[in-house]
Scaffold this motif. Sequence first.
Motif, PDB file in Angstrom:
ATOM      1  N   LYS A 242      -0.407   1.255  -8.100  1.00 33.46           N
ATOM      2  CA  LYS A 242      -0.325  -0.345  -7.915  1.00 33.46           C
ATOM      3  C   LYS A 242      -1.343  -0.741  -6.998  1.00 33.46           C
ATOM      4  N   VAL A 243      -1.663  -2.053  -7.117  1.00 34.88           N
ATOM      5  CA  VAL A 243      -2.576  -2.753  -6.426  1.00 34.88           C
ATOM      6  C   VAL A 243      -2.574  -2.400  -4.999  1.00 34.88           C
ATOM      7  N   GLY A 244      -3.717  -1.964  -4.459  1.00 35.43           N
ATOM      8  CA  GLY A 244      -3.724  -1.380  -2.967  1.00 35.43           C
ATOM      9  C   GLY A 244      -3.410  -0.008  -2.573  1.00 35.43           C
ATOM     10  N   ASP A 245      -3.019   0.566  -3.679  1.00 35.06           N
ATOM     11  CA  ASP A 245      -2.703   2.083  -3.373  1.00 35.06           C
ATOM     12  C   ASP A 245      -3.885   2.962  -2.970  1.00 35.06           C
ATOM     13  N   PHE A 246      -3.573   3.987  -2.249  1.00 39.59           N
ATOM     14  CA  PHE A 246      -4.698   4.977  -1.949  1.00 39.59           C
ATOM     15  C   PHE A 246      -4.342   6.320  -2.504  1.00 39.59           C
ATOM     16  N   ILE A 247      -5.205   6.846  -3.302  1.00 41.90           N
ATOM     17  CA  ILE A 247      -5.029   7.832  -4.290  1.00 41.90           C
ATOM     18  C   ILE A 247      -5.713   9.122  -3.648  1.00 41.90           C
ATOM     19  N   VAL A 248      -5.328  10.323  -3.630  1.00 45.73           N
ATOM     20  CA  VAL A 248      -6.166  11.446  -2.962  1.00 45.73           C
ATOM     21  C   VAL A 248      -5.974  12.270  -4.429  1.00 45.73           C
ATOM     22  N   THR A 249      -7.192  12.594  -4.766  1.00 44.28           N
ATOM     23  CA  THR A 249      -7.354  13.803  -5.819  1.00 44.28           C
ATOM     24  C   THR A 249      -8.550  14.335  -5.587  1.00 44.28           C
ATOM     25  N   GLN A 250      -8.800  15.894  -6.036  1.00 40.69           N
ATOM     26  CA  GLN A 250     -10.040  16.479  -6.177  1.00 40.69           C
ATOM     27  C   GLN A 250     -10.683  16.598  -7.817  1.00 40.69           C
TER      28      GLN A 250
ATOM     29  N   MET B 281       0.850  -0.915  -0.086  1.00 41.19           N
ATOM     30  CA  MET B 281       0.130  -0.103   0.046  1.00 41.19           C
ATOM     31  C   MET B 281       1.030   1.201   0.096  1.00 41.19           C
ATOM     32  N   ARG B 282       0.766   2.092  -0.975  1.00 40.78           N
ATOM     33  CA  ARG B 282       1.109   3.478  -0.980  1.00 40.78           C
ATOM     34  C   ARG B 282       0.145   4.826  -0.789  1.00 40.78           C
ATOM     35  N   LEU B 283       0.492   5.792  -0.441  1.00 41.14           N
ATOM     36  CA  LEU B 283      -0.245   6.771  -0.505  1.00 41.14           C
ATOM     37  C   LEU B 283       0.177   7.726  -1.717  1.00 41.14           C
ATOM     38  N   VAL B 284      -0.729   8.077  -2.516  1.00 43.91           N
ATOM     39  CA  VAL B 284      -0.431   8.624  -3.936  1.00 43.91           C
ATOM     40  C   VAL B 284      -1.287   9.846  -4.070  1.00 43.91           C
ATOM     41  N   ILE B 285      -0.683  11.161  -4.073  1.00 44.38           N
ATOM     42  CA  ILE B 285      -1.199  12.489  -4.085  1.00 44.38           C
ATOM     43  C   ILE B 285      -1.395  13.049  -5.370  1.00 44.38           C
ATOM     44  N   ASP B 286      -2.509  13.466  -5.769  1.00 44.21           N
ATOM     45  CA  ASP B 286      -2.668  14.311  -7.060  1.00 44.21           C
ATOM     46  C   ASP B 286      -2.114  15.733  -6.655  1.00 44.21           C
ATOM     47  N   GLY B 287      -0.795  15.836  -6.739  1.00 41.81           N
ATOM     48  CA  GLY B 287      -0.143  17.078  -6.038  1.00 41.81           C
ATOM     49  C   GLY B 287      -0.623  18.393  -6.285  1.00 41.81           C
ATOM     50  N   ASP B 288      -1.013  18.641  -7.720  1.00 45.75           N
ATOM     51  CA  ASP B 288      -1.493  19.982  -7.995  1.00 45.75           C
ATOM     52  C   ASP B 288      -2.517  20.638  -7.344  1.00 45.75           C
ATOM     53  N   GLY B 289      -2.207  21.714  -6.413  1.00 42.93           N
ATOM     54  CA  GLY B 289      -3.345  22.111  -5.577  1.00 42.93           C
ATOM     55  C   GLY B 289      -3.959  21.414  -4.245  1.00 42.93           C
TER      56      GLY B 289
ATOM     57  N   VAL C  14      -1.298  13.891   4.400  1.00 44.86           N
ATOM     58  CA  VAL C  14      -0.855  12.383   3.870  1.00 44.86           C
ATOM     59  C   VAL C  14       0.627  12.315   4.192  1.00 44.86           C
ATOM     60  N   ILE C  15       1.489  13.071   4.284  1.00 42.30           N
ATOM     61  CA  ILE C  15       2.958  12.760   4.564  1.00 42.30           C
ATOM     62  C   ILE C  15       2.840  12.327   6.123  1.00 42.30           C
ATOM     63  N   GLU C  16       2.295  13.089   6.853  1.00 43.58           N
ATOM     64  CA  GLU C  16       2.216  12.666   8.247  1.00 43.58           C
ATOM     65  C   GLU C  16       1.610  11.277   8.584  1.00 43.58           C
ATOM     66  N   LEU C  17       0.515  10.901   7.790  1.00 43.78           N
ATOM     67  CA  LEU C  17      -0.104   9.647   7.831  1.00 43.78           C
ATOM     68  C   LEU C  17       1.099   8.337   7.107  1.00 43.78           C
ATOM     69  N   GLY C  18       1.786   8.577   6.186  1.00 40.46           N
ATOM     70  CA  GLY C  18       2.738   7.924   5.555  1.00 40.46           C
ATOM     71  C   GLY C  18       3.913   7.556   6.793  1.00 40.46           C
ATOM     72  N   ARG C  19       4.412   8.709   7.343  1.00 39.21           N
ATOM     73  CA  ARG C  19       5.213   8.465   8.568  1.00 39.21           C
ATOM     74  C   ARG C  19       4.732   7.527   9.508  1.00 39.21           C
ATOM     75  N   GLU C  20       3.572   7.862   9.899  1.00 34.95           N
ATOM     76  CA  GLU C  20       2.924   7.101  11.045  1.00 34.95           C
ATOM     77  C   GLU C  20       2.846   5.565  10.702  1.00 34.95           C
ATOM     78  N   PHE C  21       2.425   5.374   9.551  1.00 35.14           N
ATOM     79  CA  PHE C  21       2.201   4.056   9.253  1.00 35.14           C
ATOM     80  C   PHE C  21       3.395   3.396   8.312  1.00 35.14           C
ATOM     81  N   SER C  22       4.479   4.145   8.340  1.00 39.89           N
ATOM     82  CA  SER C  22       5.507   3.779   7.543  1.00 39.89           C
ATOM     83  C   SER C  22       5.074   3.238   6.146  1.00 39.89           C
TER      84      SER C  22
END
Length: 150
Positions: A66-74, A1-9, A16-24
Amino acid sequence: MRLVIDGDGSPVKNEVIELGREFSLPVVIVTSIDHFTHKEYPDFIQFIYVDKGNDGADYRIVKEIKVGDFIVTQDYGLASLLLSKPVRVFHHNGKEYLKETIDGLLTQRYIGAQMRKAGKRTKGPKAFTKEDRLAFKEIIRKEIEKGVSR
């Protein structure tokens, strides 16, 4: 599992970065070269820069997931492309995009664009608050915990 951000805006990159750190978990931020930064980030964060222009980041995200990723986008269009993939897609308000509701969101976007094209004013999104950030973070934390325990 990865956290993927649609970063523009995206207003929730730090959360998300804090959660990435918290859950490695690795965090991947896909953004336009216009947002290039020399700021140093921890090793679990990867930036992918794309050329300026419409949909460059979207196509790169579709290619990179990749399979299982979490994507954040508006972006409803990107969300609709991702819903057929084995990933989970979230808006920065914490709501998960679903196959059952995406057509309605795309229709709203189309109607708004048509109204603006006709010269009518439409409401923009309300300001994103500290409370909104905290709510997003809690929702995503709970979903990551569910995914990690599977």
